[in-house]
Design a protein around this motif. Structure first.
Motif, PDB file in Angstrom:
ATOM      1  N   LYS A   1      21.322 -27.636 147.467  1.00  0.00           N
ATOM      2  CA  LYS A   1      20.496 -26.619 146.804  1.00  0.00           C
ATOM      3  C   LYS A   1      20.383 -26.902 145.303  1.00  0.00           C
ATOM      4  CE  LYS A   1      19.355 -23.257 149.717  1.00  0.00           C
ATOM      5  NZ  LYS A   1      17.981 -22.853 149.941  1.00  0.00           N
ATOM      6  N   ILE A   2      21.469 -27.363 144.687  1.00  0.00           N
ATOM      7  CA  ILE A   2      21.429 -27.700 143.269  1.00  0.00           C
ATOM      8  C   ILE A   2      20.428 -28.822 143.030  1.00  0.00           C
ATOM      9  CG2 ILE A   2      22.742 -28.705 141.358  1.00  0.00           C
ATOM     10  CD1 ILE A   2      25.194 -27.182 142.401  1.00  0.00           C
ATOM     11  N   ASP A   3      20.460 -29.852 143.878  1.00  0.00           N
ATOM     12  CA  ASP A   3      19.513 -30.968 143.741  1.00  0.00           C
ATOM     13  C   ASP A   3      18.068 -30.505 143.922  1.00  0.00           C
ATOM     14  OD1 ASP A   3      21.550 -32.762 143.242  1.00  0.00           O
ATOM     15  OD2 ASP A   3      21.694 -33.424 145.343  1.00  0.00           O
ATOM     16  N   GLU A   4      17.835 -29.676 144.932  1.00  0.00           N
ATOM     17  CA  GLU A   4      16.482 -29.165 145.182  1.00  0.00           C
ATOM     18  C   GLU A   4      15.978 -28.339 143.999  1.00  0.00           C
ATOM     19  OE1 GLU A   4      16.567 -26.874 148.760  1.00  0.00           O
ATOM     20  OE2 GLU A   4      17.244 -28.570 149.981  1.00  0.00           O
ATOM     21  N   THR A   5      16.853 -27.523 143.460  1.00  0.00           N
ATOM     22  CA  THR A   5      16.468 -26.653 142.351  1.00  0.00           C
ATOM     23  C   THR A   5      16.181 -27.470 141.093  1.00  0.00           C
ATOM     24  OG1 THR A   5      17.884 -24.967 143.316  1.00  0.00           O
ATOM     25  CG2 THR A   5      17.095 -24.562 141.112  1.00  0.00           C
ATOM     26  N   HIS A   6      16.975 -28.518 140.859  1.00  0.00           N
ATOM     27  CA  HIS A   6      16.719 -29.393 139.706  1.00  0.00           C
ATOM     28  C   HIS A   6      15.355 -30.088 139.844  1.00  0.00           C
ATOM     29  CE1 HIS A   6      20.146 -29.185 137.087  1.00  0.00           C
ATOM     30  NE2 HIS A   6      20.987 -29.337 138.089  1.00  0.00           N
ATOM     31  N   LYS A   7      15.019 -30.508 141.049  1.00  0.00           N
ATOM     32  CA  LYS A   7      13.714 -31.143 141.274  1.00  0.00           C
ATOM     33  C   LYS A   7      12.578 -30.155 141.037  1.00  0.00           C
ATOM     34  CE  LYS A   7      15.447 -34.579 144.497  1.00  0.00           C
ATOM     35  NZ  LYS A   7      15.530 -35.024 145.891  1.00  0.00           N
TER      36      LYS A   7
ATOM     37  N   VAL B   1      14.157 -18.092 136.504  1.00  0.00           N
ATOM     38  CA  VAL B   1      14.801 -17.768 137.772  1.00  0.00           C
ATOM     39  C   VAL B   1      15.524 -18.996 138.330  1.00  0.00           C
ATOM     40  CG1 VAL B   1      14.347 -17.134 140.176  1.00  0.00           C
ATOM     41  CG2 VAL B   1      13.228 -15.891 138.333  1.00  0.00           C
ATOM     42  N   LEU B   2      14.880 -20.147 138.277  1.00  0.00           N
ATOM     43  CA  LEU B   2      15.502 -21.360 138.803  1.00  0.00           C
ATOM     44  C   LEU B   2      16.715 -21.781 137.969  1.00  0.00           C
ATOM     45  CD1 LEU B   2      12.432 -23.518 139.879  1.00  0.00           C
ATOM     46  CD2 LEU B   2      14.048 -22.297 141.330  1.00  0.00           C
ATOM     47  N   ARG B   3      16.631 -21.624 136.665  1.00  0.00           N
ATOM     48  CA  ARG B   3      17.772 -21.970 135.814  1.00  0.00           C
ATOM     49  C   ARG B   3      18.972 -21.079 136.134  1.00  0.00           C
ATOM     50  NH1 ARG B   3      16.651 -21.466 130.017  1.00  0.00           N
ATOM     51  NH2 ARG B   3      18.615 -22.550 129.785  1.00  0.00           N
TER      52      ARG B   3
ATOM     53  N   LEU C   1      24.788 -21.323 141.439  1.00  0.00           N
ATOM     54  CA  LEU C   1      25.266 -22.343 142.371  1.00  0.00           C
ATOM     55  C   LEU C   1      26.458 -23.103 141.788  1.00  0.00           C
ATOM     56  CD1 LEU C   1      21.788 -23.630 143.515  1.00  0.00           C
ATOM     57  CD2 LEU C   1      23.487 -22.633 145.029  1.00  0.00           C
ATOM     58  N   LYS C   2      26.334 -23.505 140.542  1.00  0.00           N
ATOM     59  CA  LYS C   2      27.416 -24.259 139.910  1.00  0.00           C
ATOM     60  C   LYS C   2      28.662 -23.397 139.710  1.00  0.00           C
ATOM     61  CE  LYS C   2      24.821 -27.841 137.532  1.00  0.00           C
ATOM     62  NZ  LYS C   2      24.552 -28.467 136.228  1.00  0.00           N
ATOM     63  N   THR C   3      28.468 -22.119 139.416  1.00  0.00           N
ATOM     64  CA  THR C   3      29.604 -21.221 139.220  1.00  0.00           C
ATOM     65  C   THR C   3      30.393 -21.067 140.513  1.00  0.00           C
ATOM     66  OG1 THR C   3      28.451 -20.014 137.481  1.00  0.00           O
ATOM     67  CG2 THR C   3      30.285 -18.880 138.571  1.00  0.00           C
ATOM     68  N   ILE C   4      29.708 -20.855 141.606  1.00  0.00           N
ATOM     69  CA  ILE C   4      30.397 -20.672 142.882  1.00  0.00           C
ATOM     70  C   ILE C   4      31.036 -21.977 143.331  1.00  0.00           C
ATOM     71  CG2 ILE C   4      30.043 -20.133 145.326  1.00  0.00           C
ATOM     72  CD1 ILE C   4      28.035 -17.998 144.321  1.00  0.00           C
ATOM     73  N   LEU C   5      30.391 -23.094 143.071  1.00  0.00           N
ATOM     74  CA  LEU C   5      30.977 -24.395 143.380  1.00  0.00           C
ATOM     75  C   LEU C   5      32.269 -24.591 142.582  1.00  0.00           C
ATOM     76  CD1 LEU C   5      30.273 -26.844 145.145  1.00  0.00           C
ATOM     77  CD2 LEU C   5      29.185 -27.844 143.156  1.00  0.00           C
ATOM     78  N   ARG C   6      32.255 -24.198 141.322  1.00  0.00           N
ATOM     79  CA  ARG C   6      33.437 -24.310 140.477  1.00  0.00           C
ATOM     80  C   ARG C   6      34.543 -23.366 140.957  1.00  0.00           C
ATOM     81  NH1 ARG C   6      36.795 -27.312 137.734  1.00  0.00           N
ATOM     82  NH2 ARG C   6      37.651 -26.273 135.919  1.00  0.00           N
ATOM     83  N   GLU C   7      34.180 -22.159 141.394  1.00  0.00           N
ATOM     84  CA  GLU C   7      35.173 -21.237 141.945  1.00  0.00           C
ATOM     85  C   GLU C   7      35.897 -21.864 143.121  1.00  0.00           C
ATOM     86  OE1 GLU C   7      33.124 -17.697 143.072  1.00  0.00           O
ATOM     87  OE2 GLU C   7      33.013 -16.926 141.035  1.00  0.00           O
ATOM     88  N   ARG C   8      35.139 -22.544 143.962  1.00  0.00           N
ATOM     89  CA  ARG C   8      35.737 -23.186 145.124  1.00  0.00           C
ATOM     90  C   ARG C   8      36.648 -24.334 144.721  1.00  0.00           C
ATOM     91  NH1 ARG C   8      31.012 -23.289 149.756  1.00  0.00           N
ATOM     92  NH2 ARG C   8      30.741 -21.042 149.802  1.00  0.00           N
TER      93      ARG C   8
END
Length: 95
Positions: free
Chosen positions: A17-23, A45-47, A53-60
């Motif tokens: 999802k992070i990759d898709e959103t960056h594209k 909204v995309l930013r 996404l990055k915050t939740i990834l970091r939480e994990r």
């Protein structure tokens, strides 16, 4: 996409999802530069989605480092109870 939806995804799906959103952001920037972008709010909204996404990834990552399991992760993500300020504590004592 809200945080509850993101937490339902596995780590690999979040990375995708992070990759898709960056594209999508990349394409929107080109549209903005060429004057074709009509909804500038979409960039914001995309930013914010990328940040979530990055915050939740970091939480994990932090939960894995701390040795928490999958069920403990949800409990660790719950907000702490709100603390009262010194002013409110002192005002309650006066009443």
């Amino acid at each position: 996409m809200n945080a509850a939806e993101i937490r339902g995804l596995n780590t690999e799906e979040i990375k995708n999802k992070i990759d898709e959103t960056h594209k999508a952001l990349f394409n929107l920037r080109f549209q903005a530069a060429s004057g074709q972008l009509e909804d500038f709010n979409r960039v914001t909204v995309l930013r914010r989605d990328v940040a979530r996404l990055k915050t939740i990834l970091r939480e994990r990552e932090l939960a894995a480092r701390a040795g928490l399991g999958e069920t403990d992760q949800a409990q660790a993500a719950e907000p702490a109870p709100r603390r009262r300020s010194l002013r409110s504590v002192l005002q309650r004592g006066k009443k």
